[in-house]
Enzyme design. Sequence first.
Site, mmCIF file in Angstrom:
data_model
loop_
_atom_site.group_PDB
_atom_site.id
_atom_site.type_symbol
_atom_site.label_atom_id
_atom_site.label_comp_id
_atom_site.label_asym_id
_atom_site.label_seq_id
_atom_site.Cartn_x
_atom_site.Cartn_y
_atom_site.Cartn_z
ATOM 1 N N HIS A 1 -4.375 1.620 7.896
ATOM 2 C CA HIS A 1 -2.996 2.136 7.981
ATOM 3 C C HIS A 1 -2.817 3.287 6.981
ATOM 4 O O HIS A 1 -2.282 4.348 7.327
ATOM 5 C CB HIS A 1 -2.028 0.984 7.676
ATOM 6 C CG HIS A 1 -0.591 1.358 7.566
ATOM 7 N ND1 HIS A 1 0.380 0.887 8.428
ATOM 8 C CD2 HIS A 1 0.084 2.151 6.670
ATOM 9 C CE1 HIS A 1 1.560 1.383 8.069
ATOM 10 N NE2 HIS A 1 1.406 2.145 7.010
ATOM 11 N N GLU A 2 -3.287 3.070 5.737
ATOM 12 C CA GLU A 2 -3.104 4.105 4.702
ATOM 13 C C GLU A 2 -3.962 5.335 5.000
ATOM 14 O O GLU A 2 -3.528 6.473 4.766
ATOM 15 C CB GLU A 2 -3.423 3.544 3.309
ATOM 16 C CG GLU A 2 -2.573 2.355 2.877
ATOM 17 C CD GLU A 2 -1.081 2.589 2.973
ATOM 18 O OE1 GLU A 2 -0.643 3.749 2.900
ATOM 19 O OE2 GLU A 2 -0.338 1.599 3.159
ATOM 20 N N GLN B 1 3.174 9.990 1.095
ATOM 21 C CA GLN B 1 4.464 9.310 1.230
ATOM 22 C C GLN B 1 5.394 9.604 0.048
ATOM 23 O O GLN B 1 6.594 9.333 0.132
ATOM 24 C CB GLN B 1 4.267 7.796 1.380
ATOM 25 C CG GLN B 1 3.580 7.409 2.697
ATOM 26 C CD GLN B 1 3.400 5.923 2.824
ATOM 27 O OE1 GLN B 1 2.402 5.390 2.354
ATOM 28 N NE2 GLN B 1 4.342 5.236 3.423
ATOM 29 N N CYS C 1 5.951 -0.101 7.476
ATOM 30 C CA CYS C 1 5.635 1.130 6.742
ATOM 31 C C CYS C 1 6.871 1.528 5.942
ATOM 32 O O CYS C 1 7.985 1.563 6.486
ATOM 33 C CB CYS C 1 5.266 2.253 7.717
ATOM 34 S SG CYS C 1 4.849 3.796 6.885
ATOM 35 N N LEU C 2 6.675 1.841 4.680
ATOM 36 C CA LEU C 2 7.802 2.198 3.817
ATOM 37 C C LEU C 2 8.436 3.517 4.258
ATOM 38 O O LEU C 2 9.586 3.787 3.925
ATOM 39 C CB LEU C 2 7.343 2.271 2.358
ATOM 40 C CG LEU C 2 6.771 0.944 1.811
ATOM 41 C CD1 LEU C 2 6.150 1.144 0.438
ATOM 42 C CD2 LEU C 2 7.858 -0.131 1.759
ATOM 43 N N GLY D 1 0.844 -1.194 0.000
ATOM 44 C CA GLY D 1 0.000 0.000 0.000
ATOM 45 C C GLY D 1 0.872 1.234 0.000
ATOM 46 O O GLY D 1 2.077 1.163 0.299
ATOM 47 N N HIS E 1 -2.326 7.647 7.263
ATOM 48 C CA HIS E 1 -1.361 8.545 6.604
ATOM 49 C C HIS E 1 -2.038 9.846 6.162
ATOM 50 O O HIS E 1 -1.438 10.917 6.207
ATOM 51 C CB HIS E 1 -0.748 7.882 5.370
ATOM 52 C CG HIS E 1 0.405 6.969 5.660
ATOM 53 N ND1 HIS E 1 1.576 7.409 6.229
ATOM 54 C CD2 HIS E 1 0.587 5.645 5.449
ATOM 55 C CE1 HIS E 1 2.423 6.396 6.346
ATOM 56 N NE2 HIS E 1 1.852 5.303 5.880
HETATM 57 O O1 K1U Z 1 4.178 2.411 3.916
HETATM 58 C C1 K1U Z 1 3.084 1.919 3.727
HETATM 59 O O2 K1U Z 1 2.060 2.489 4.062
HETATM 60 C C2 K1U Z 1 3.021 0.582 3.035
HETATM 61 C C3 K1U Z 1 2.973 -0.590 3.999
HETATM 62 C C4 K1U Z 1 1.538 -1.045 4.091
HETATM 63 C C5 K1U Z 1 1.191 -1.931 5.245
HETATM 64 C C6 K1U Z 1 1.899 -3.076 5.514
HETATM 65 C C7 K1U Z 1 1.520 -3.906 6.566
HETATM 66 C C8 K1U Z 1 0.433 -3.565 7.336
HETATM 67 C C9 K1U Z 1 -0.246 -2.415 7.066
HETATM 68 C C10 K1U Z 1 0.113 -1.605 6.001
HETATM 69 C C11 K1U Z 1 3.860 -1.691 3.406
HETATM 70 O O3 K1U Z 1 3.625 -2.152 2.345
HETATM 71 S S1 K1U Z 1 5.199 -2.225 4.363
HETATM 72 C C12 K1U Z 1 5.900 -3.539 3.364
HETATM 73 C C13 K1U Z 1 5.108 -4.788 3.368
HETATM 74 O O4 K1U Z 1 4.207 -4.967 4.161
HETATM 75 C C14 K1U Z 1 5.398 -5.865 2.392
HETATM 76 C C15 K1U Z 1 6.446 -5.749 1.519
HETATM 77 C C16 K1U Z 1 6.690 -6.778 0.602
HETATM 78 C C17 K1U Z 1 5.906 -7.891 0.571
HETATM 79 C C18 K1U Z 1 4.864 -8.010 1.452
HETATM 80 C C19 K1U Z 1 4.608 -6.988 2.359
HETATM 81 ZN ZN ZN Z 2 2.720 3.437 6.014
#
Ligand code: K1U
Ligand code: ZN
Length: 175
Positions: free
Chosen positions: A140-141, A55, A98-99, A50, A144
Site C-alpha cells: 500500500h505504501e 502524504q 488510508c489517511l 504506515g 503511494h
Molecule cells: O495512509 C496510509 O497509507 C496509512 C494506512 C496504512 C494501511 C492501513 C491498512 C491497510 C494498508 C495500509 C493506515 O494506517 S489507515 C489507518 C489504520 O489502518 C489504523 C489506524 C489505527 C489503528 C489501526 C489501524
Molecule cells: Zn495510504
Amino acid sequence: MTVRRILTVDNKADLKVLKQISSPVAVVDDGMRMLMDDMLETMYAAPGIGLAAVQVGEPVRAIVMDLARDGEPKQPRFFVNPEILWRSDELFSYEEGCLSVPEIYDEVERPARVKLTYLNYAGERVEEDAEGLFAVCIQHEMDHLEGVLFIDHLSRLKRERAIKKVIKDAQSNAA
Ligand code: K1U
Ligand code: ZN
C-alpha cells in the site's frame, strides 16, 4: 519532531501532489532522518500504521510503519528507496484504509508475500520477506510512491463514491 498535515483527496492541490511519482533519495542523511521522524510522529498522531513521505507533501521515496498492537512496545520501521524483488502468485485480500482517504475502507487483493530491499534509518541496505499485514502495508505504501491510492484498485464506481464521501465529510466538518 513535528506533526505535519496529511494531504487528503478532497483537496485538489493535495490530490495533485498525491498523484506524483516520488523521487529516489540520494543519501540517508540527518535531514532525511528528520523528515522520517516527523512522518512517524504524524502517523502516530493520526493514528495509522504506515505513512509515505508524499502524504505529508514531500514526494521522496520514504515510508514509515509501526505494526505493533495496542499495549505492545512501539516498533517504528523506516524504508528508504524500497524495491520489490519478488511477489508471490498467491493473493491475499485485506480491508484497507488510508489517511489520505479518511473514513473509507475496502477490500484490496494483493500478492500475499513479497521480498523487498530498502535502505534503513542508518542508510544500510536490507533485504526482507514480508507476509500478512506487513506485506499488505508495504505494498500500500509503495503504491503511494507511484502516485497510486488504494481506491485506484477499486471499481470506478466505488472510487468515485469514495471521493464524493470524503469531499462531503470534509465540507460538513468545515461547517
Ligand atoms: O495512509 C496510509 O497509507 C496509512 C494506512 C496504512 C494501511 C492501513 C491498512 C491497510 C494498508 C495500509 C493506515 O494506517 S489507515 C489507518 C489504520 O489502518 C489504523 C489506524 C489505527 C489503528 C489501526 C489501524
Ligand atoms: Zn495510504
